[in-house]
Design a protein around this motif. Structure first.
Motif, PDB file in Angstrom:
ATOM      1  N   SER A 144      89.761   5.754   5.213  1.00 43.09           N
ATOM      2  CA  SER A 144      89.678   6.239   6.596  1.00 43.09           C
ATOM      3  C   SER A 144      89.403   5.062   7.529  1.00 43.09           C
ATOM      4  O   SER A 144      89.136   3.939   7.085  1.00 43.09           O
ATOM      5  N   SER A 145      89.452   5.338   8.812  1.00 45.18           N
ATOM      6  CA  SER A 145      89.101   4.334   9.816  1.00 45.18           C
ATOM      7  C   SER A 145      88.420   5.025  10.981  1.00 45.18           C
ATOM      8  O   SER A 145      88.641   6.222  11.229  1.00 45.18           O
ATOM      9  N   THR A 146      87.576   4.294  11.664  1.00 42.71           N
ATOM     10  CA  THR A 146      86.854   4.847  12.805  1.00 42.71           C
ATOM     11  C   THR A 146      86.546   3.695  13.769  1.00 42.71           C
ATOM     12  O   THR A 146      86.958   2.555  13.549  1.00 42.71           O
ATOM     13  N   ALA A 147      85.821   4.002  14.828  1.00 44.61           N
ATOM     14  CA  ALA A 147      85.455   2.987  15.823  1.00 44.61           C
ATOM     15  C   ALA A 147      83.941   2.885  15.908  1.00 44.61           C
ATOM     16  O   ALA A 147      83.230   3.897  15.857  1.00 44.61           O
ATOM     17  N   LEU A 148      83.452   1.668  16.021  1.00 48.90           N
ATOM     18  CA  LEU A 148      82.027   1.430  16.227  1.00 48.90           C
ATOM     19  C   LEU A 148      81.680   1.695  17.692  1.00 48.90           C
ATOM     20  O   LEU A 148      82.579   1.844  18.534  1.00 48.90           O
ATOM     21  N   PRO A 149      80.400   1.786  18.040  1.00 46.20           N
ATOM     22  CA  PRO A 149      80.023   2.094  19.430  1.00 46.20           C
ATOM     23  C   PRO A 149      80.608   1.136  20.462  1.00 46.20           C
ATOM     24  O   PRO A 149      80.863   1.544  21.608  1.00 46.20           O
ATOM     25  N   LEU A 171      80.022   8.073   6.075  1.00 49.07           N
ATOM     26  CA  LEU A 171      80.329   6.844   6.797  1.00 49.07           C
ATOM     27  C   LEU A 171      80.988   7.131   8.143  1.00 49.07           C
ATOM     28  O   LEU A 171      80.664   6.498   9.159  1.00 49.07           O
ATOM     29  N   LEU A 172      81.899   8.101   8.156  1.00 49.08           N
ATOM     30  CA  LEU A 172      82.564   8.442   9.414  1.00 49.08           C
ATOM     31  C   LEU A 172      81.605   9.082  10.413  1.00 49.08           C
ATOM     32  O   LEU A 172      81.856   9.063  11.626  1.00 49.08           O
ATOM     33  N   ASP A 173      80.510   9.620   9.899  1.00 48.00           N
ATOM     34  CA  ASP A 173      79.518  10.229  10.788  1.00 48.00           C
ATOM     35  C   ASP A 173      78.539   9.179  11.333  1.00 48.00           C
ATOM     36  O   ASP A 173      78.171   9.209  12.517  1.00 48.00           O
ATOM     37  N   SER A 174      78.119   8.244  10.489  1.00 52.30           N
ATOM     38  CA  SER A 174      77.055   7.315  10.892  1.00 52.30           C
ATOM     39  C   SER A 174      77.552   6.068  11.614  1.00 52.30           C
ATOM     40  O   SER A 174      76.869   5.565  12.522  1.00 52.30           O
ATOM     41  N   HIS A 180      73.846   0.514  11.263  1.00 52.20           N
ATOM     42  CA  HIS A 180      74.328  -0.745  10.697  1.00 52.20           C
ATOM     43  C   HIS A 180      75.199  -0.419   9.481  1.00 52.20           C
ATOM     44  O   HIS A 180      74.836   0.454   8.666  1.00 52.20           O
ATOM     45  N   PRO A 181      76.339  -1.062   9.324  1.00 50.76           N
ATOM     46  CA  PRO A 181      77.245  -0.715   8.216  1.00 50.76           C
ATOM     47  C   PRO A 181      76.593  -0.760   6.843  1.00 50.76           C
ATOM     48  O   PRO A 181      76.920   0.063   5.976  1.00 50.76           O
ATOM     49  N   GLN A 182      75.655  -1.696   6.631  1.00 53.56           N
ATOM     50  CA  GLN A 182      75.011  -1.766   5.314  1.00 53.56           C
ATOM     51  C   GLN A 182      74.095  -0.562   5.094  1.00 53.56           C
ATOM     52  O   GLN A 182      74.068   0.021   4.004  1.00 53.56           O
ATOM     53  N   GLN A 183      73.355  -0.164   6.136  1.00 50.37           N
ATOM     54  CA  GLN A 183      72.517   1.031   6.016  1.00 50.37           C
ATOM     55  C   GLN A 183      73.387   2.276   5.899  1.00 50.37           C
ATOM     56  O   GLN A 183      73.073   3.200   5.134  1.00 50.37           O
ATOM     57  N   ALA A 184      74.494   2.298   6.607  1.00 53.43           N
ATOM     58  CA  ALA A 184      75.409   3.435   6.518  1.00 53.43           C
ATOM     59  C   ALA A 184      75.970   3.569   5.113  1.00 53.43           C
ATOM     60  O   ALA A 184      76.120   4.692   4.587  1.00 53.43           O
ATOM     61  N   LEU A 237      80.723   4.892  -8.389  1.00 47.91           N
ATOM     62  CA  LEU A 237      81.222   4.775  -7.021  1.00 47.91           C
ATOM     63  C   LEU A 237      81.206   3.316  -6.584  1.00 47.91           C
ATOM     64  O   LEU A 237      80.263   2.576  -6.894  1.00 47.91           O
ATOM     65  N   VAL A 238      82.235   2.907  -5.865  1.00 49.05           N
ATOM     66  CA  VAL A 238      82.248   1.635  -5.162  1.00 49.05           C
ATOM     67  C   VAL A 238      82.931   1.866  -3.825  1.00 49.05           C
ATOM     68  O   VAL A 238      83.923   2.598  -3.742  1.00 49.05           O
ATOM     69  N   GLY A 239      82.357   1.287  -2.774  1.00 47.17           N
ATOM     70  CA  GLY A 239      82.922   1.478  -1.437  1.00 47.17           C
ATOM     71  C   GLY A 239      82.882   0.190  -0.654  1.00 47.17           C
ATOM     72  O   GLY A 239      82.122  -0.738  -0.970  1.00 47.17           O
ATOM     73  N   ALA A 240      83.714   0.126   0.367  1.00 46.55           N
ATOM     74  CA  ALA A 240      83.751  -1.047   1.239  1.00 46.55           C
ATOM     75  C   ALA A 240      83.969  -0.607   2.678  1.00 46.55           C
ATOM     76  O   ALA A 240      84.691   0.355   2.943  1.00 46.55           O
ATOM     77  N   VAL A 241      83.324  -1.324   3.602  1.00 49.68           N
ATOM     78  CA  VAL A 241      83.534  -1.153   5.038  1.00 49.68           C
ATOM     79  C   VAL A 241      83.899  -2.517   5.598  1.00 49.68           C
ATOM     80  O   VAL A 241      83.183  -3.503   5.372  1.00 49.68           O
ATOM     81  N   VAL A 242      85.015  -2.576   6.313  1.00 47.01           N
ATOM     82  CA  VAL A 242      85.490  -3.827   6.908  1.00 47.01           C
ATOM     83  C   VAL A 242      85.499  -3.668   8.423  1.00 47.01           C
ATOM     84  O   VAL A 242      86.051  -2.691   8.953  1.00 47.01           O
ATOM     85  N   THR A 243      84.872  -4.613   9.122  1.00 48.18           N
ATOM     86  CA  THR A 243      84.884  -4.657  10.584  1.00 48.18           C
ATOM     87  C   THR A 243      85.510  -5.996  10.999  1.00 48.18           C
ATOM     88  O   THR A 243      85.876  -6.807  10.144  1.00 48.18           O
ATOM     89  N   PRO A 244      85.608  -6.280  12.289  1.00 46.44           N
ATOM     90  CA  PRO A 244      86.168  -7.578  12.683  1.00 46.44           C
ATOM     91  C   PRO A 244      85.340  -8.777  12.234  1.00 46.44           C
ATOM     92  O   PRO A 244      85.855  -9.890  12.173  1.00 46.44           O
ATOM     93  N   SER A 245      84.059  -8.585  11.916  1.00 41.35           N
ATOM     94  CA  SER A 245      83.225  -9.728  11.538  1.00 41.35           C
ATOM     95  C   SER A 245      82.447  -9.535  10.248  1.00 41.35           C
ATOM     96  O   SER A 245      81.938 -10.512   9.679  1.00 41.35           O
ATOM     97  N   LEU A 246      82.316  -8.304   9.758  1.00 38.19           N
ATOM     98  CA  LEU A 246      81.492  -8.024   8.586  1.00 38.19           C
ATOM     99  C   LEU A 246      82.306  -7.378   7.471  1.00 38.19           C
ATOM    100  O   LEU A 246      83.250  -6.615   7.719  1.00 38.19           O
ATOM    101  N   LEU A 247      81.868  -7.654   6.241  1.00 44.49           N
ATOM    102  CA  LEU A 247      82.388  -6.994   5.055  1.00 44.49           C
ATOM    103  C   LEU A 247      81.189  -6.443   4.286  1.00 44.49           C
ATOM    104  O   LEU A 247      80.293  -7.205   3.881  1.00 44.49           O
ATOM    105  N   ILE A 248      81.138  -5.132   4.133  1.00 43.40           N
ATOM    106  CA  ILE A 248      80.031  -4.456   3.452  1.00 43.40           C
ATOM    107  C   ILE A 248      80.564  -3.798   2.187  1.00 43.40           C
ATOM    108  O   ILE A 248      81.613  -3.145   2.213  1.00 43.40           O
ATOM    109  N   VAL A 249      79.843  -3.953   1.079  1.00 39.16           N
ATOM    110  CA  VAL A 249      80.198  -3.244  -0.150  1.00 39.16           C
ATOM    111  C   VAL A 249      78.969  -2.509  -0.651  1.00 39.16           C
ATOM    112  O   VAL A 249      77.821  -2.919  -0.409  1.00 39.16           O
ATOM    113  N   GLY A 250      79.196  -1.400  -1.354  1.00 42.26           N
ATOM    114  CA  GLY A 250      78.126  -0.638  -1.976  1.00 42.26           C
ATOM    115  C   GLY A 250      78.633  -0.046  -3.272  1.00 42.26           C
ATOM    116  O   GLY A 250      79.820   0.279  -3.382  1.00 42.26           O
TER     117      GLY A 250
END
Length: 431
Positions: A187-192, A227-230, A236-240, A275-288
């Protein structure tokens, strides 16, 4: 008193998956091999159909005298003696309680052929009715079998592909398993601040547990929704990511209370998955992650080193971390892939792992189950397999990676998601 070891079997009694020495559960369907009774000692005292075994002596076969001819005109009609008794085994004893019949219920009658198109009723079925892919006439029941010819229907999850802008995922049943127990969500979403965030979650059902396919699907959906909710609310993507893993765990735990009882296997493992997940933003890469599904970083500039971003929750990883074995020794051991962390009601303790990175160059994140990394374990191997244009063709790259696993043997379900970094602007698709 020592417990009796289960009899050595070469194939699973339930799905006929090849077994390895020491297996206590089938890796394909989770069948409890300790419930398989030892084969009975078979010493027949009589043969069927009136045949009499020819006796032998120390010197060879005994020659019987030729019987005189008998007038059979006055003999009574032969009496038919059943050779099988309902409810007993071939020895006449009661069936052991631990025997489990997992096959699809047999219909009273089987259709001998597809219906004759000249006489068959091909009335238009109601909306949403699934028709058999074999005879094109029978409806498909809840278990996935045709009510007319009994043909098993292809499962929707045997092969799945999805492309969503700059992220894509592919999942395949593989060549050895009878169903796909992996699942993914992209999925994809927008940050604040309006910048984009791209999400991928990949889950691998634990085959020795009950309903692993449902566990992986529930976990991937719950984590993605969290993730799409938070993320749009400013978390913060890592807390999310941490909170998303908790939500996925709760979704899998809830399945334990809905597992139907089985009188033949009362001590079933609760549904479970990794489970493994990733969130990519223009400056950060988060994995969990939790378990042994992995995330890899492969830079566009192949002159720069690739890297593995996760550490397995597995027996092998623990041996290496404790300094008891080298990595080569640990992963060569038959216990290497025994996981020590997973999502499920019977997990010892949930420990979500998260990590945050700030790559200094463009690249792609590969999020996958062990069905892929078994065939490209080191980061360098993964970088060699993924196409050089993966950042602009993520779906093609995911297809290539799944194909690599299938070409290597396809021993397990295979699922992979590919996310380019940095995340492109909202609405930008793949080239």
């Amino acid at each position: 008193m020592m417990s009796q070891m289960p009899p050595a079997l070469s194939k699973c009694p339930s799905c006929e998956e090849p077994l390895e020495s020491g297996d206590r559960f089938c890796g394909a369907c989770g069948y409890d091999l300790s419930a398989v009774p030892a084969p009975p000692h078979d010493s027949p005292t009589m043969t069927m159909n009136g045949a009499v075994p020819r006796p032998t002596s120390a010197g060879g076969p005994v020659d019987w005298p030729v019987a005189p001819e008998v007038d059979s005109s006055d003999m009574p009609a032969p009496v038919h003696v059943p050779t099988d008794i309902q409810g007993t085994d071939s020895g006449g004893s009661e069936l052991p309680a631990e025997v489990r019949f997992d096959g699809h219920p047999e219909p009273d009658e089987y259709a001998l052929q597809a219906p004759d198109p000249r006489t068959a009723d091909f009335a238009t079925p109601s909306a949403g009715t699934k028709l058999c892919v074999a005879c094109r006439a029978g409806q498909v029941d809840r278990d996935g079998y045709c009510e007319n010819c009994g043909h098993a229907q292809p499962r929707e999850r045997d092969h799945m592909e999805q492309e969503l802008g700059a992220v894509a995922a592919v999942s395949d049943r593989g060549l050895r398993h009878h169903r796909n127990e992996d699942a993914f969500a992209v999925s994809s979403t927008a940050l604040p601040d309006g910048s984009p965030a791209v999400v991928a979650v990949v889950c691998d059902g634990v085959s020795s547990a009950t309903r692993p396919d449902e566990a992986s699907l529930a976990a991937s959906r719950a984590a993605n929704e969290a993730l799409l909710d938070s993320l749009p609310r400013g978390a913060h993507p890592q807390q999310a990511m941490h909170d998303a893993i908790i939500a996925a765990s709760q979704a899998v735990n809830s399945l334990a209370g809905t597992t139907p009882p089985d009188e033949h296997a009362p001590h079933q493992n609760a549904p479970a998955c990794t489970l493994v997940g990733a969130v990519v933003t223009p400056s950060l890469l988060i994995v969990g992650w939790v378990g042994d599904s992995r995330a890899y970083w492969v830079p566009v500039d192949r002159g720069s080193p690739a890297a593995r971003l996760t550490e397995d929750d597995s027996w092998a990883a623990q041996m290496v971390a404790a300094g008891l074995m080298s990595e080569a020794e640990a992963y060569a051991d038959e216990r290497a892939h025994a996981i020590t962390g997973w999502l499920g009601a019977d997990a010892y303790e949930l420990e979500p792992h998260t990590a945050s990175f700030k790559p200094d160059r463009p690249g792609v994140v590969v999020v996958c189950t062990d069905g892929l990394w078994n065939y490209a374990e080191a980061a360098e191997e993964m970088a060699e397999v993924i196409p050089p244009d993966a950042a602009v063709r993520p779906l093609h790259s995911a297809q290539v990676l799944v194909g690599h696993a299938l070409d290597g043997g396809g021993h397990d379900n295979v699922t992979v998601a590919v996310l380019p970094f940095p995340a492109p602007p909202q609405g930008a698709g793949s080239a």
